[in-house]
Design a protein around this motif. Sequence first.
Motif, PDB file in Angstrom:
ATOM      1  N   PRO A  58      33.111  37.648  41.361  1.00 19.79           N
ATOM      2  CA  PRO A  58      33.979  37.521  42.227  1.00 19.79           C
ATOM      3  C   PRO A  58      34.146  39.223  42.681  1.00 19.79           C
ATOM      4  O   PRO A  58      33.432  40.088  42.505  1.00 19.79           O
ATOM      5  CB  PRO A  58      35.606  38.022  41.111  1.00 19.79           C
ATOM      6  CG  PRO A  58      34.791  37.203  39.984  1.00 19.79           C
ATOM      7  CD  PRO A  58      33.138  37.471  39.583  1.00 19.79           C
ATOM      8  N   GLN A  81      39.534  44.284  33.906  1.00 19.77           N
ATOM      9  CA  GLN A  81      38.532  42.513  34.367  1.00 19.77           C
ATOM     10  C   GLN A  81      38.080  42.395  33.297  1.00 19.77           C
ATOM     11  O   GLN A  81      38.207  40.880  32.701  1.00 19.77           O
ATOM     12  CB  GLN A  81      38.135  42.821  35.689  1.00 19.77           C
ATOM     13  CG  GLN A  81      39.694  42.793  36.212  1.00 19.77           C
ATOM     14  CD  GLN A  81      40.201  42.047  36.993  1.00 19.77           C
ATOM     15  OE1 GLN A  81      39.699  40.921  37.496  1.00 19.77           O
ATOM     16  NE2 GLN A  81      41.445  42.123  36.972  1.00 19.77           N
ATOM     17  N   HIS A 108      38.357  38.081  45.308  1.00 18.74           N
ATOM     18  CA  HIS A 108      39.817  38.326  44.069  1.00 18.74           C
ATOM     19  C   HIS A 108      40.560  38.998  44.064  1.00 18.74           C
ATOM     20  O   HIS A 108      41.391  39.045  43.289  1.00 18.74           O
ATOM     21  CB  HIS A 108      38.314  38.617  43.176  1.00 18.74           C
ATOM     22  CG  HIS A 108      38.791  38.864  41.412  1.00 18.74           C
ATOM     23  ND1 HIS A 108      39.182  37.810  40.355  1.00 18.74           N
ATOM     24  CD2 HIS A 108      39.340  39.997  41.060  1.00 18.74           C
ATOM     25  CE1 HIS A 108      40.152  38.793  39.420  1.00 18.74           C
ATOM     26  NE2 HIS A 108      39.488  40.003  39.471  1.00 18.74           N
TER      27      HIS A 108
END
Length: 147
Positions: A58, A81, A108
């Motif tokens: 991402p 995350q 992302h």
Amino acid sequence: MRLHLITVGDPRLAYARAGWDEYERRLRRYHKVQVTRVAGKTRTQESEAVARAAGRAPLVLLDPRGRQFTSEGLSAYLDAQALGGIGELAFVVGGPEGHTDELRASAHGLWSLSQLTLPHDLAMVVMAEALYRAATISAGEPYHRGG
């Protein structure tokens, strides 16, 4: 968590090379770090090179439209995350013209270091130091002295 730091070009100024090297080295104590330098003659070529370099990771693009974090907020973001199952994030410092709309749309997240416009070399150093500071906060270490 693995942090993939992608930059368009290398830091050119001596202070920036020294700062980048120092914070990249420090960051490696907390994360697996990969650094990729890409090039391109146009913004489109740069963005395509960034996407190829990131692979499936991402993307978090440094972008003036992005979210600004406190040091504690960045630490919490990275922790969230990792807890959410993301094993790698690719942080990207683009070229002087910024990122294409297509790359931005596929990201992302967007991260703004400041409302100020920072020179490219300085943005690289600030990103590396901010990631290092966030790592020390997560680890409960004394580098960060917020107030």
